[in-house]
Write a protein that holds these residues in place. Structure first.
Motif, PDB file in Angstrom:
ATOM      1  N   GLY A 149       0.799  -1.225   0.000  1.00  0.00           N
ATOM      2  CA  GLY A 149       0.000   0.000   0.000  1.00  0.00           C
ATOM      3  C   GLY A 149       0.831   1.274   0.000  1.00  0.00           C
ATOM      4  O   GLY A 149       0.288   2.367   0.112  1.00  0.00           O
ATOM      5  N   THR A 187       4.686  -0.796  -7.478  1.00  0.00           N
ATOM      6  CA  THR A 187       4.638   0.032  -8.684  1.00  0.00           C
ATOM      7  C   THR A 187       6.012   0.633  -8.984  1.00  0.00           C
ATOM      8  O   THR A 187       6.458   0.640 -10.135  1.00  0.00           O
ATOM      9  CB  THR A 187       3.600   1.153  -8.506  1.00  0.00           C
ATOM     10  OG1 THR A 187       2.338   0.557  -8.202  1.00  0.00           O
ATOM     11  CG2 THR A 187       3.474   1.994  -9.754  1.00  0.00           C
ATOM     12  N   ARG A 236      -4.137  -3.040 -10.363  1.00  0.00           N
ATOM     13  CA  ARG A 236      -3.837  -1.612 -10.171  1.00  0.00           C
ATOM     14  C   ARG A 236      -2.359  -1.351 -10.425  1.00  0.00           C
ATOM     15  O   ARG A 236      -1.991  -0.357 -11.049  1.00  0.00           O
ATOM     16  CB  ARG A 236      -4.186  -1.165  -8.736  1.00  0.00           C
ATOM     17  CG  ARG A 236      -5.622  -0.801  -8.494  1.00  0.00           C
ATOM     18  CD  ARG A 236      -6.078   0.388  -9.315  1.00  0.00           C
ATOM     19  NE  ARG A 236      -5.342   1.617  -9.057  1.00  0.00           N
ATOM     20  CZ  ARG A 236      -5.182   2.592  -9.948  1.00  0.00           C
ATOM     21  NH1 ARG A 236      -5.698   2.490 -11.161  1.00  0.00           N
ATOM     22  NH2 ARG A 236      -4.509   3.677  -9.625  1.00  0.00           N
ATOM     23  N   LYS A 282      -0.872   1.159 -13.188  1.00  0.00           N
ATOM     24  CA  LYS A 282      -0.010   2.285 -12.788  1.00  0.00           C
ATOM     25  C   LYS A 282       1.374   2.176 -13.430  1.00  0.00           C
ATOM     26  O   LYS A 282       2.101   3.155 -13.501  1.00  0.00           O
ATOM     27  CB  LYS A 282       0.113   2.347 -11.260  1.00  0.00           C
ATOM     28  CG  LYS A 282      -1.186   2.737 -10.552  1.00  0.00           C
ATOM     29  CD  LYS A 282      -0.960   3.065  -9.081  1.00  0.00           C
ATOM     30  CE  LYS A 282      -0.585   1.844  -8.272  1.00  0.00           C
ATOM     31  NZ  LYS A 282      -0.277   2.194  -6.862  1.00  0.00           N
TER      32      LYS A 282
HETATM   33  C1  LIG Z   1       0.095  -6.886  -5.732  1.00  0.00           C
HETATM   34  C2  LIG Z   1       1.088  -6.348  -4.717  1.00  0.00           C
HETATM   35  C3  LIG Z   1       2.510  -6.726  -5.131  1.00  0.00           C
HETATM   36  C4  LIG Z   1       0.971  -4.829  -4.656  1.00  0.00           C
HETATM   37  O1  LIG Z   1       2.020  -4.329  -3.833  1.00  0.00           O
HETATM   38  P1  LIG Z   1       1.964  -2.836  -3.239  1.00  0.00           P
HETATM   39  O2  LIG Z   1       3.372  -2.428  -2.927  1.00  0.00           O
HETATM   40  O3  LIG Z   1       0.958  -2.752  -2.188  1.00  0.00           O
HETATM   41  O4  LIG Z   1       1.462  -2.041  -4.542  1.00  0.00           O
HETATM   42  P2  LIG Z   1       1.266  -0.468  -4.719  1.00  0.00           P
HETATM   43  O5  LIG Z   1       1.229   0.186  -3.371  1.00  0.00           O
HETATM   44  O6  LIG Z   1       2.281  -0.026  -5.710  1.00  0.00           O
HETATM   45  O7  LIG Z   1      -0.172  -0.377  -5.417  1.00  0.00           O
HETATM   46  C5  LIG Z   1      -1.253  -1.138  -4.948  1.00  0.00           C
HETATM   47  C6  LIG Z   1      -2.531  -0.618  -5.538  1.00  0.00           C
HETATM   48  O8  LIG Z   1      -3.547  -1.601  -5.374  1.00  0.00           O
HETATM   49  C7  LIG Z   1      -4.632  -1.025  -4.687  1.00  0.00           C
HETATM   50  N1  LIG Z   1      -5.258  -2.099  -3.916  1.00  0.00           N
HETATM   51  C8  LIG Z   1      -4.742  -2.777  -2.884  1.00  0.00           C
HETATM   52  N2  LIG Z   1      -5.618  -3.711  -2.462  1.00  0.00           N
HETATM   53  C9  LIG Z   1      -6.698  -3.601  -3.262  1.00  0.00           C
HETATM   54  C10 LIG Z   1      -7.936  -4.279  -3.327  1.00  0.00           C
HETATM   55  N3  LIG Z   1      -8.233  -5.266  -2.498  1.00  0.00           N
HETATM   56  N4  LIG Z   1      -8.834  -3.888  -4.277  1.00  0.00           N
HETATM   57  C11 LIG Z   1      -8.540  -2.888  -5.133  1.00  0.00           C
HETATM   58  N5  LIG Z   1      -7.363  -2.219  -5.130  1.00  0.00           N
HETATM   59  C12 LIG Z   1      -6.469  -2.568  -4.187  1.00  0.00           C
HETATM   60  C13 LIG Z   1      -4.023   0.059  -3.836  1.00  0.00           C
HETATM   61  O9  LIG Z   1      -5.003   0.986  -3.427  1.00  0.00           O
HETATM   62  C14 LIG Z   1      -3.035   0.640  -4.833  1.00  0.00           C
HETATM   63  O10 LIG Z   1      -3.665   1.417  -5.829  1.00  0.00           O
HETATM   64  P3  LIG Z   1      -3.727   3.029  -5.746  1.00  0.00           P
HETATM   65  O11 LIG Z   1      -2.325   3.527  -5.720  1.00  0.00           O
HETATM   66  O12 LIG Z   1      -4.486   3.417  -6.957  1.00  0.00           O
HETATM   67  O13 LIG Z   1      -4.444   3.370  -4.455  1.00  0.00           O
HETATM   68  C15 LIG Z   1       0.811  -6.895  -3.290  1.00  0.00           C
HETATM   69  O14 LIG Z   1      -0.548  -6.672  -2.988  1.00  0.00           O
HETATM   70  C16 LIG Z   1       1.126  -8.368  -3.179  1.00  0.00           C
HETATM   71  O15 LIG Z   1       2.251  -8.761  -2.907  1.00  0.00           O
HETATM   72  N6  LIG Z   1       0.102  -9.227  -3.393  1.00  0.00           N
HETATM   73  C17 LIG Z   1       0.303 -10.649  -3.305  1.00  0.00           C
HETATM   74  C18 LIG Z   1       1.184 -11.203  -4.412  1.00  0.00           C
HETATM   75  C19 LIG Z   1       0.578 -10.995  -5.782  1.00  0.00           C
HETATM   76  O16 LIG Z   1      -0.612 -11.186  -5.960  1.00  0.00           O
HETATM   77  N7  LIG Z   1       1.427 -10.616  -6.740  1.00  0.00           N
HETATM   78  C20 LIG Z   1       1.019 -10.372  -8.101  1.00  0.00           C
HETATM   79  C21 LIG Z   1       0.820 -11.636  -8.844  1.00  0.00           C
HETATM   80  S1  LIG Z   1       0.141 -11.340 -10.473  1.00  0.00           S
END
Ligand SMILES: CC(C)(COP(=O)(O)OP(=O)(O)OC[C@H]1O[C@@H](n2cnc3c(N)ncnc32)[C@H](O)[C@@H]1OP(=O)(O)O)[C@@H](O)C(=O)NCCC(=O)NCCS
Length: 167
Positions: A100, A105, A137, A141
């Protein structure tokens, strides 16, 4: 080694096992995968990425915060075969405590730019579970757009979304 404002990305090493096993063994992080990885599977995963560095010159890299050095997950570029074509995929995982804050990104943009400038790639994709909104997202981004849905990628003939960007 790739540097961003807040992150340092480097090749995975065997001594990253504790950090990576914690990340990839976490049920929440692995929610959109068939199941979390065991410690032994994570060691195997490190070895798979080390083989990719040798064969392809890239793979998923371990990332750490430049300020303080805390483990911050992984991000990188792997070759994935999608609908019969070898594609360059952006992947990312961030520990729950650091999510978050824009780190995925920031890392994904650096990897996209590495693909364009260092690898001369014409395109990158992300393969994403339809319910994984956070990952979608991050892809948006990073400049990727939804291109298509496909099936049969990974175990269980799972439907996946393909996000893509021309570089
Ligand atoms: C996907 C992941 C890497 C994102 O990491 P992060 O450092 O939190 O990402 P960022 O902060 O750059 O951006 C996250 C965005 O998702 C959004 N987001 C987070 N949870 C969300 C949800 N449940 N529904 C909708 N949007 C969501 C955030 O609001 C943010 O968007 P914004 O900047 O427009 O507000 C992390 O959630 C993760 O490790 N997930 C599990 C592993 C995974 O699924 N990897 C990808 C495999 S394809």
């Amino acid at each position: 080694m790739l540097m961003t404002a807040r992150l340092a990305l480097r090749e995975m090493r065997d001594d990253d096992l504790d950090d990576l096993a914690g990340l990839l063994g976490d049920a929440a992080v692995m929610r959109y995968y068939p199941r979390p990885k065991t410690r032994a599977e994570t060691l195997q995963w490190i070895r798979v990425n080390q083989a990719r560095y040798r064969a392809d010159g890239h793979g998923l890299w371990a990332m750490h915060l430049r300020d303080g050095g805390a483990f911050a997950g992984d991000c990188g570029l792997t070759i994935q075969r999608v609908d019969g074509v070898d594609e360059l995929e952006l992947g990312y995982h961030v520990p729950p405590g650091l999510q978050g804050a824009g780190l995925a990104t920031e890392a994904a943009i650096a990897c996209r730019e590495h693909a364009r400038t260092a690898l001369g790639a014409a395109r990158v994709i992300a393969i994403i579970h339809p319910d994984n909104l956070a990952s979608q997202r991050v892809a948006l981004k990073t400049g990727l757009e939804l291109e298509k849905r496909t099936y049969g990628y990974g175990p269980g003939e799972q439907e996946v979304l393909i996000y893509a960007a021309a570089l």
